[in-house]
Structures are given as structure tokens and as C-alpha cells.
Design a protein around this motif. Structure first.
Motif, PDB file in Angstrom:
ATOM      1  N   PHE A   1       0.745  -1.268  -0.046  1.00 18.41           N
ATOM      2  CA  PHE A   1      -0.151  -0.116   0.074  1.00 18.41           C
ATOM      3  C   PHE A   1       0.945   1.321  -0.043  1.00 18.41           C
ATOM      4  O   PHE A   1       0.421   2.181  -0.607  1.00 18.41           O
ATOM      5  CB  PHE A   1      -1.007  -0.239   1.219  1.00 18.41           C
ATOM      6  N   GLY A   2       1.995   1.131   0.701  1.00 11.76           N
ATOM      7  CA  GLY A   2       2.949   2.266   0.813  1.00 11.76           C
ATOM      8  C   GLY A   2       3.665   2.466  -0.767  1.00 11.76           C
ATOM      9  O   GLY A   2       3.689   3.719  -1.131  1.00 11.76           O
ATOM     10  N   LEU A   3       3.572   1.449  -1.466  1.00 13.09           N
ATOM     11  CA  LEU A   3       4.252   1.402  -2.846  1.00 13.09           C
ATOM     12  C   LEU A   3       3.261   2.115  -3.980  1.00 13.09           C
ATOM     13  O   LEU A   3       3.508   2.927  -4.616  1.00 13.09           O
ATOM     14  CB  LEU A   3       4.857   0.431  -3.391  1.00 13.09           C
ATOM     15  N   TYR A   4       2.014   1.854  -3.466  1.00 15.46           N
ATOM     16  CA  TYR A   4       0.952   2.264  -4.404  1.00 15.46           C
ATOM     17  C   TYR A   4       0.860   3.850  -3.880  1.00 15.46           C
ATOM     18  O   TYR A   4       0.645   4.699  -4.856  1.00 15.46           O
ATOM     19  CB  TYR A   4      -0.455   1.780  -3.934  1.00 15.46           C
ATOM     20  N   LYS A   5       0.971   4.372  -2.685  1.00 11.28           N
ATOM     21  CA  LYS A   5       1.183   5.651  -2.517  1.00 11.28           C
ATOM     22  C   LYS A   5       2.329   6.384  -3.062  1.00 11.28           C
ATOM     23  O   LYS A   5       2.084   7.544  -3.718  1.00 11.28           O
ATOM     24  CB  LYS A   5       1.222   5.877  -0.920  1.00 11.28           C
ATOM     25  N   LEU A   6       3.404   5.461  -3.225  1.00 10.63           N
ATOM     26  CA  LEU A   6       4.363   6.223  -3.876  1.00 10.63           C
ATOM     27  C   LEU A   6       4.126   6.494  -5.336  1.00 10.63           C
ATOM     28  O   LEU A   6       4.396   7.233  -6.148  1.00 10.63           O
ATOM     29  CB  LEU A   6       5.616   5.307  -3.628  1.00 10.63           C
ATOM     30  N   TYR A   7       3.572   5.121  -5.935  1.00  5.62           N
ATOM     31  CA  TYR A   7       3.346   5.312  -7.396  1.00  5.62           C
ATOM     32  C   TYR A   7       2.529   6.682  -7.764  1.00  5.62           C
ATOM     33  O   TYR A   7       2.507   7.356  -8.579  1.00  5.62           O
ATOM     34  CB  TYR A   7       2.521   4.064  -7.913  1.00  5.62           C
TER      35      TYR A   7
ATOM     36  N   ASP B   1       7.147   9.946 -18.401  1.00  5.53           N
ATOM     37  CA  ASP B   1       7.123   9.043 -19.603  1.00  5.53           C
ATOM     38  C   ASP B   1       7.713   7.868 -19.939  1.00  5.53           C
ATOM     39  O   ASP B   1       7.152   6.873 -20.976  1.00  5.53           O
ATOM     40  CB  ASP B   1       7.698  10.136 -20.795  1.00  5.53           C
ATOM     41  N   GLY B   2       8.581   7.426 -19.104  1.00  4.22           N
ATOM     42  CA  GLY B   2       8.995   6.218 -19.084  1.00  4.22           C
ATOM     43  C   GLY B   2       9.854   5.928 -17.592  1.00  4.22           C
ATOM     44  O   GLY B   2      10.332   6.779 -17.079  1.00  4.22           O
ATOM     45  N   VAL B   3      10.083   4.787 -17.484  1.00  2.00           N
ATOM     46  CA  VAL B   3      10.788   4.303 -16.286  1.00  2.00           C
ATOM     47  C   VAL B   3      12.138   3.464 -16.621  1.00  2.00           C
ATOM     48  O   VAL B   3      11.814   2.387 -17.406  1.00  2.00           O
ATOM     49  CB  VAL B   3       9.963   3.446 -15.412  1.00  2.00           C
ATOM     50  N   ALA B   4      13.355   3.769 -15.979  1.00  2.00           N
ATOM     51  CA  ALA B   4      14.357   2.844 -16.111  1.00  2.00           C
ATOM     52  C   ALA B   4      14.797   2.214 -14.863  1.00  2.00           C
ATOM     53  O   ALA B   4      15.142   3.109 -13.890  1.00  2.00           O
ATOM     54  CB  ALA B   4      15.654   3.703 -16.500  1.00  2.00           C
TER      55      ALA B   4
ATOM     56  N   ALA C   1       4.051  -3.053 -11.914  1.00  2.73           N
ATOM     57  CA  ALA C   1       2.736  -3.400 -12.146  1.00  2.73           C
ATOM     58  C   ALA C   1       1.942  -2.222 -12.116  1.00  2.73           C
ATOM     59  O   ALA C   1       1.138  -2.110 -13.139  1.00  2.73           O
ATOM     60  CB  ALA C   1       2.503  -4.433 -11.018  1.00  2.73           C
ATOM     61  N   TYR C   2       2.289  -1.197 -11.091  1.00  5.20           N
ATOM     62  CA  TYR C   2       1.467   0.173 -11.184  1.00  5.20           C
ATOM     63  C   TYR C   2       1.453   0.686 -12.445  1.00  5.20           C
ATOM     64  O   TYR C   2       0.849   1.236 -12.989  1.00  5.20           O
ATOM     65  CB  TYR C   2       1.764   0.737  -9.898  1.00  5.20           C
ATOM     66  N   PHE C   3       2.800   0.964 -12.729  1.00  2.00           N
ATOM     67  CA  PHE C   3       3.188   1.651 -14.045  1.00  2.00           C
ATOM     68  C   PHE C   3       2.456   1.131 -15.382  1.00  2.00           C
ATOM     69  O   PHE C   3       2.252   1.890 -16.214  1.00  2.00           O
ATOM     70  CB  PHE C   3       4.624   1.996 -14.129  1.00  2.00           C
ATOM     71  N   LYS C   4       2.829  -0.501 -15.285  1.00  2.00           N
ATOM     72  CA  LYS C   4       2.277  -1.006 -16.491  1.00  2.00           C
ATOM     73  C   LYS C   4       0.724  -0.748 -16.795  1.00  2.00           C
ATOM     74  O   LYS C   4       0.271  -0.605 -17.731  1.00  2.00           O
ATOM     75  CB  LYS C   4       2.537  -2.475 -16.440  1.00  2.00           C
ATOM     76  N   LEU C   5       0.060  -0.544 -15.473  1.00  2.00           N
ATOM     77  CA  LEU C   5      -1.471  -0.650 -15.507  1.00  2.00           C
ATOM     78  C   LEU C   5      -1.759   0.921 -15.967  1.00  2.00           C
ATOM     79  O   LEU C   5      -2.839   1.068 -16.654  1.00  2.00           O
ATOM     80  CB  LEU C   5      -1.964  -0.743 -14.149  1.00  2.00           C
ATOM     81  N   GLY C   6      -0.869   1.647 -15.758  1.00  2.00           N
ATOM     82  CA  GLY C   6      -1.163   3.126 -16.279  1.00  2.00           C
ATOM     83  C   GLY C   6      -0.614   3.341 -17.758  1.00  2.00           C
ATOM     84  O   GLY C   6      -0.586   4.658 -18.208  1.00  2.00           O
ATOM     85  N   GLY C   7       0.150   2.389 -18.219  1.00  4.05           N
ATOM     86  CA  GLY C   7       0.534   2.402 -19.579  1.00  4.05           C
ATOM     87  C   GLY C   7       1.965   3.173 -19.760  1.00  4.05           C
ATOM     88  O   GLY C   7       2.102   3.441 -20.841  1.00  4.05           O
TER      89      GLY C   7
END
Length: 349
Positions: free
Chosen positions: A72-78, A87-90, A103-109
């Protein structure tokens, strides 16, 4: 991603000082070759000073023991990161936390690429049986590969070091203003298998001290290391214990002004390499073939334990696995070997 686009990339590297320091020359090369890029580095807040000289680079503090703890803390971070319009994550870490963020960023495209740590190759390199002893891709190149996957290939051959910083006045108050070469010595490491015997290092320091032509600056962390180095400094008039005397930004500024850093396979060597300071590294049960050699350093500056006597080296990537008897591997590197290497590096341009 379009490499000509003004993109905002999130760079994930959450922990371990040496690993974070190794990102700096790669990011420096990236922003120099793509000046239109904007980077946000997700890491510990303590590491923020490492990135101070990089253009278009900001640091976002990950509070993984506080508000960003757990799923849940990581979702808050997301959610907090999403507001930055990434625009992209490395992902230069590729651990459980960053996989949850993936997983969170993939859901956000949002495009999300991760480092290939080469785990199978490293297992073969450190195996007791059927060892495959060959140099692996460097961690710096593995970091660069992630940006290439995002559409931003990097030429690391032309990467520049960060500039020497103004030395803090506090350093001169501690070591004096006499014009002598400054040798940094960082004798500790996270695991025993990576640490040169302290008695051997004391002899190195005593010999350097007896020459009466160097300032010897001792680095470490924590009360135990501070106390050990304090005793060494007290016994050697040209040695100075830096532990606990400076803030982290002040310590980085000091490191940037060294003439030489002597370190284990550990973070201080990578910090010095960020500034192009010559680094001599001492290796025990780990080995440069695993890919963690300080950036841009002469391969000849590595002092290696004798593999004829200790053929299982490297026994692990991080130095945390040490077969019986291998605690003596570093004793095959004598204090005279270390002193000869210091003399060669300081005398040879």
C-alpha cells in the motif's frame, strides 16, 4: 520512445551506496548526450548530493521504511510519482519493490524497462564446480542497456567525470593546509570476505606515515569503525580520521579533492571514481569480472588475491559467501604490494 522527444524518465535505484554511485557516470553521459531529457531519480534521500552536478536531474526520496512501506505504501509512492508526468521508467534495481512499482506503472500504460542483472552468468562465475571464469558485462553497461531499451542508447566511452568541488574549510581545519598529496583510505567493507586484514592496512598506513610526505585521510562509518580509525590516526601523525567529522556533501567534496583513493570492493571506491580520482581497489573473495569495477579506472589498479591458492574466487558476487580457509585469501596481497601500487599510481601520470 522517440529519442528526440522532450521526455521525463524515472530512474529507480533504491539502495546500496556503491550501486547508486555507479549510476552517476551513466546518468551524466545520458544527460550530456540527450540534453532535452529530464530525469527523476528514485532513491534514498541521503544519496541526493551525489547527483548535484548533473543537469536536468532531480531526486525523489523513497521512504521505504515509512510512508512508502509495503504494497500500500508503494501504491502511495506510485500515485505521488504519477503526478510528475513520467514518460518512461528505467529500473536499475529490479527487486521486489521495483517490481511492485512496475505493475502499477504498466497498468498506467507507462513504458517500464528493467536491468538484466545476468544472474545465471554470475552464478556460473561464482560456482564451486564447473566455474566459468570470464569477465561479465559491467554494471555500468547493464544500466546503459536499460536506457537503450527506452530508446536512448548511451556511449559510455566518452563519459566525463564530475568536477572537483571546493574543499570545505572544515577539512583544512582537520588536516591543515600543508601542500601534500592526499591519500584516502577506506579499509572497511560490508562483508569480511571483502575486507583487507586491518593489521595489514595498519602497516600500509604506518609506512605511508613514515615517509612524511602524504596526508592520509581515513574513511568509514559507524561508531565501531570510527573508534578503530581513531586509534590508527592517533598513532600516525599524518593520518586523520574523517568518520563523523563531515556531512555527506562535505565528504563528497573532500573525496573529489583526493589525489588517490585506496578502498575495498566497496562504495568509497565508486564515490571517488565519480570524480575521476585514481582508485586502487583490493579484492578478496570477490573479483572485477563480476562487473563492479569502479568506472573509468585503470584495470591495473586492482590488487587481487591469489587464485592459484584460492581457485574458488570469486566465491560470491557480494562477498557474503566465504568457503573455509578463504578468510586468508587477502593475506596473499602484502602491504608491500599495496605500497608499490600506491607509489606507481602517484608517480605515474
Amino acid at each position: 520512445m522517440d529519442k528526440n522527444k522532450k521526455a521525463h524518465i524515472l530512474v529507480v535505484r533504491l539502495s546500496a551506496m556503491g550501486d547508486v554511485a555507479m549510476t552517476v557516470p551513466v546518468l551524466n553521459a545520458l544527460v550530456r548526450q540527450y540534453p532535452h531529457l529530464r530525469l527523476t531519480v528514485l532513491t534514498r534521500g541521503f544519496f541526493k548530493p551525489m547527483f548535484a552536478q548533473l543537469n536536468n536531474v532531480a531526486v525523489f526520496e523513497a521512504d521505504v521504511k515509512g510512508r512508502h512501506k509495503g504494497v500500500f505504501g508503494l501504491y502511495k509512492l506510485y500515485r505521488e510519482l504519477s503526478k510528475l508526468q513520467i514518460d518512461g521508467v528505467a529500473d536499475l534495481h529490479n527487486v521486489l519493490r521495483s517490481n511492485v512499482l512496475k505493475a502499477y506503472f504498466k497498468l498506467g500504460g507507462v513504458p517500464f524497462f528493467q536491468i538484466d542483472k545476468g544472474r545465471d552468468e554470475k552464478r556460473a562465475l561464482t560456482a564451486r564446480k564447473n566455474k566459468v571464469f570470464k569477465p561479465l558485462k559491467t554494471t555500468h553497461q547493464r544500466y546503459a542497456d536499460v536506457f537503450e531499451a527506452l530508446g536512448f542508447p548511451i556511449d559510455l566511452k566518452g563519459a566525463l567525470s564530475m568536477s572537483r568541488q571546493k574543499c570545505p574549510e572544515k577539512v583544512y581545519e582537520l588536516v591543515g593546509r600543508e601542500a601534500r598529496p592526499w591519500i584516502g583510505i577506506a579499509p572497511f567493507a560490508a562483508f569480511r570476505g571483502k575486507m583487507y586484514p586491518l593489521g595489514h592496512m595498519q602497516r600500509v598506513i604506518e609506512q605511508l606515515n613514515a615517509l612524511d610526505k602524504y596526508k592520509i585521510l581515513l574513511f568509514g562509518g559507524g561508531d565501531d569503525e570510527r573508534n578503530k580509525l581513531a586509534k590508527i590516526a592517533k598513532a600516525n601523525k599524518n593520518a586523520f580520521n574523517m568518520v563523523g567529522e563531515l556531512s555527506f556533501p562535505e565528504e563528497l567534496a573532500l573525496i573529489s579533492n583526493l589525489d588517490l583513493m585506496l578502498s575495498m570492493d566497496s562504495g568509497n571506491g565508486h564515490l571517488a571514481a565519480m570524480y575521476g580520482v585514481p582508485v586502487i581497489t583490493i579484492w578478496g573473495v570477490t573479483h572485477p569480472y563480476a562487473g563492479f569495477y569502479p568506472f573509468g579506472q585503470d584495470p591495473d589498479n586492482a590488487l587481487l588475491a591469489d587464485r592459484n591458492l584460492f581457485p574458488l574466487i570469486p566465491t560470491s558476487v557480494y562477498g557474503n559467501k566465504m568457503p573455509e580457509g578463504y578468510e586468508r585469501a587477502m593475506e596473499t596481497i602484502t602491504p608491500d604490494d599495496v605500497l608499490a601500487k600506491i607509489d606507481r599510481v602517484l608517480v605515474t601520470p
